[in-house]
Every structure is written in C-alpha cells, then in structure tokens.
Design an enzyme around this catalytic site. Structure first.
Site, PDB file in Angstrom:
ATOM      1  N   CYS A  12       0.846  -1.026   0.084  1.00 36.47           N
ATOM      2  CA  CYS A  12      -0.092   0.028  -0.119  1.00 36.47           C
ATOM      3  C   CYS A  12       0.932   1.313  -0.014  1.00 36.47           C
ATOM      4  O   CYS A  12       1.243   1.672   1.066  1.00 36.47           O
ATOM      5  CB  CYS A  12      -0.820  -0.126   1.335  1.00 36.47           C
ATOM      6  SG  CYS A  12      -1.969   1.474   1.305  1.00 36.47           S
ATOM      7  N   CYS A  25      -0.456   4.157   2.055  1.00 35.72           N
ATOM      8  CA  CYS A  25      -0.310   4.006   3.438  1.00 35.72           C
ATOM      9  C   CYS A  25       1.190   4.231   3.713  1.00 35.72           C
ATOM     10  O   CYS A  25       1.651   4.772   4.940  1.00 35.72           O
ATOM     11  CB  CYS A  25      -0.617   2.648   4.150  1.00 35.72           C
ATOM     12  SG  CYS A  25      -1.929   1.871   3.313  1.00 35.72           S
ATOM     13  N   ASP A  26       2.148   3.735   3.003  1.00 34.32           N
ATOM     14  CA  ASP A  26       3.445   3.606   3.483  1.00 34.32           C
ATOM     15  C   ASP A  26       4.293   4.626   2.786  1.00 34.32           C
ATOM     16  O   ASP A  26       5.565   4.591   3.111  1.00 34.32           O
ATOM     17  CB  ASP A  26       3.996   2.068   3.478  1.00 34.32           C
ATOM     18  CG  ASP A  26       3.179   1.365   4.456  1.00 34.32           C
ATOM     19  OD1 ASP A  26       2.652   1.878   5.390  1.00 34.32           O
ATOM     20  OD2 ASP A  26       3.037   0.299   4.096  1.00 34.32           O
TER      21      ASP A  26
END
Ligand code: NDP
Length: 321
Positions: A137, A140-141
């Site tokens: 992701c 997200c990261d």
C-alpha cells in the site's frame, strides 16, 4: 447441531467497515455481533504507521487504530465472535451463518465486510521483509520513503497509480513488470511515461528481495530476472511495493450474492444493498477503486444506517391504508 443464536444484525469481518457498521448499529440499539474472521482487524493490522486517518494529528499505527475501533464498538455493546464464517444461507430469512467452530447464527440483516486481500508474489524474502520495506500500500506507507529509491511491482492501474504517487516523495521509482507493456489506463500510462523519476524495468520478475528485517535493517535491494533472457540484475532500493492486484474475500458468497468478474460484491448505486434484501456489503469487498480505511468506514456507516432503516420498516409492518 448446536442451537442457532439469533441476532438482529450480524456483521461479518472486522476491518474499518465492520467496526464502523457495529458502532452505528450498536448505538441504534440493534445489539450487533461481529464475526471477526481470519485476520481480526483486517488489512490495516499489516501496516505500520497510519498518517492519513482523520483525527490522529500525529498519526497512529494500523493495529492501534483497529484496537480503538474495536473498543469503541464494544463500548456500545457489540459482541465479538472470534471465529471465521464457513458458510452462509441467504436463501431465506432469517439468514443463517455457520462458523468454522461449529456455532450457528441467524440474523434479520447481515453486513458483509470481509474485505480484500492483497496478492503477494509468494517469495520467502517478501514475507520476511513485510513491514520492513515491503508493503502492498503506497498510500499508507509511501511517505516513509521520502528521498529514497523504491520499486513497484505490477503493471495494472494500481501499480502505475502507486508509482506516480510515490514520485511525490521518492527520488526514483522503478516499475518492475513481467511484460513490456502495462495494462493501466492510457491516461495513467502517459502520466507515467512523462515522469522522469519513473524507470520501467520491462519483462522482469522479482527473483528475491534483498535485506534483513529489524532495527536499522530493512530492504536494500531487489534482484530481478529478465523473463526473456534469464539475466539477473540487482537494483538498489529501500522499499518494494507489491501491486499485483487484490482478491476480494467473497468465496463463501458465491452463487448467493451478485459479484463482478473479479469477485467484488455488487451493490446498488449510492447504497450498500446487495441483490438480496437485508444483506448489505461495505468496505473493500465491494470497492476496488478507493480501498482506503476511511472510505471503508464510510460505507460501513452507510450499511448500518440502511440495515437499521430496513429493520425499522419491517417492524412497523405494511403501511396502513
Ligand atoms: P490488475 O489485476 O488490473 O493488475 C495486476 C497487475 O499485476 C497486472 O499488470 C499483472 O500483469 C501483474 N501481475 C499479476 N500477478 C503477477 C505476478 N504473480 N507477478 C508479477 N506480476 C503480476 O490489478 P490492479 O490492482 O492494478 O487493479 C484492480 C482493478 O482495480 C482493475 O479493474 C483496475 O482498473 C481498478 N483500479 C482502478 C483505479 C482507478 O480507476 N483509478 C485505480 C486502481 C485500480 P499482467 O498485466 O501481465 O497480467
């Protein structure tokens, strides 16, 4: 056969969609239960920091966010069932849900929040370095790789979108794809090819992700194999984003709930209603486009409100003339 336990609402799945549905349903006094499933807390428990969920100005972690959502759902009386659904019978009401552990539940309404699972390459090194530079992701990261070189694996819309997104932070993004053309939308491809930070690595598959997990460790490179020549090449990167698709967790609903050709549940426009009245679907199990915790939570809320309205209208019975 055990005696079935009846509930007005049974929620299947315990990600942001499931917990949000539970918070709303519990506050409407519908005493929901959540059958948590194989991965309690859902996909977010696989991520580390979460900086984009509103309300956490200094960020939080995936597991912490899910613990808080669960605690909030429990605070209003949601019952947690730590089991996995083996089968459902939506052909008649009340609906029947059978768990792996043998427990049997019946429900007037069901909210399906079983999510989707990222597809992984299946390498041992990918598993070992998950959370230490390997992620599924970028949204997200990606931020944690500011100024670093990273690789994205895949050639679909997700891979290309993630590669473009990562150029906001990263100094260089390699797009490793097993063919010599991506399948992403043309407009996305044009954007990608115009971006000087993205370098495609064509006809290549990941042979090994290099590095060691732990404090101060992490990914230090990726070894790719050219599928045409067999040649191996090491590319120094600190992050590897696997974007080879997701698989919605819908096997147990086959033949009962309408799904698209990829297995995502089909819901009515502007609604979480499925083809079966009383069965609603929320979160990644019906969303292949946005796939964010906040959008899953949003549809979880919608599902609870729709279920509540349906049950209220049925309790009132047919309108009097
Ligand atoms: P896709 O299934 O579309 O693409 C997966 C990609 O990964 C393909 O390029 C495929 O290669 C590659 N791949 C699959 N398995 C492997 C493997 N084992 N090793 C190496 N490569 C592999 O998944 P996406 O997540 O990209 O998209 C899913 C759906 O969501 C699509 O319908 C997409 O259009 C949609 N979507 C839409 C977005 C938007 O509209 N903004 C954004 C993101 C997704 P190959 O091409 O050779 O098959």
């Amino acid at each position: 056969m055990p005696e079935p336990k009846h509930h007005k609402i049974v929620i299947i799945g315990s990600g942001p969609a499931g917990f949000t549905a539970a918070i709303y349903a519990a506050r409407a006094n519908l005493k929901p239960i959540i059958i948590q499933g194989m991965q309690p807390g859902g996909q977010l428990t696989l991520t580390t920091e979460v900086d984009n969920f509103p309300g956490f100005e200094h960020g939080t972690t995936g597991p912490e966010l899910m613990q808080k959502m669960q605690a909030q759902a429990e605070r209003f009386g949601t019952e947690m069932v730590f089991d996995t659904v083996a089968s459902v019978d939506f052909s008649r009401r009340p609906f029947t849900i059978t768990c792996d552990g043998g427990d049997l539940f019946t429900a007037d309404a069901v909210i399906v929040c079983t999510g989707a699972s990222a597809r992984w390459l299946g390498l041992e090194s990918e598993k070992r370095l998950n959370g230490f530079g390997v992620s599924a992701c970028a949204t997200c990261d990606g931020f944690f790789f500011k100024g670093r070189k990273v690789a994205v694996v895949g050639g679909g819309d997700t891979a290309v979108e993630e590669a473009i997104f990562l150029t906001n932070f990263c100094s260089k993004v390699y797009l490793i794809h097993r063919r010599d053309a991506v399948r992403a939308e043309i407009i996305m491809q044009e954007k990608m090819f115009a971006n000087p930070k993205i370098e495609p690595v064509w006809n290549s598959v990941v042979d090994e992700i290099l590095g060691e997990p732990g404090q101060g460790g992490g990914v230090r490179g990726v070894r790719v194999k050219n599928v045409r020549t067999g040649a191996l090449q090491e590319i120094p990167v600190e992050g590897v984003f696997i974007a080879i698709g997701h698989k919605p967790n819908t096997d147990i609903f086959k033949g009962q709930l309408e799904m698209d050709e990829q297995g995502y549940l089909i819901t009515r426009p502007d609604s979480t209603a499925t083809n079966i009245p009383g069965v609603f679907a929320a979160g990644d199990v019906q969303d292949k486009v946005f796939r964010q915790a906040i959008t899953a939570a949003g549809t979880g809320c919608m599902a609870a409100l729709e279920a509540e309205r349906l049950l209220a209208s049925q309790e009132q019975g047919p309108a009097r003339k």
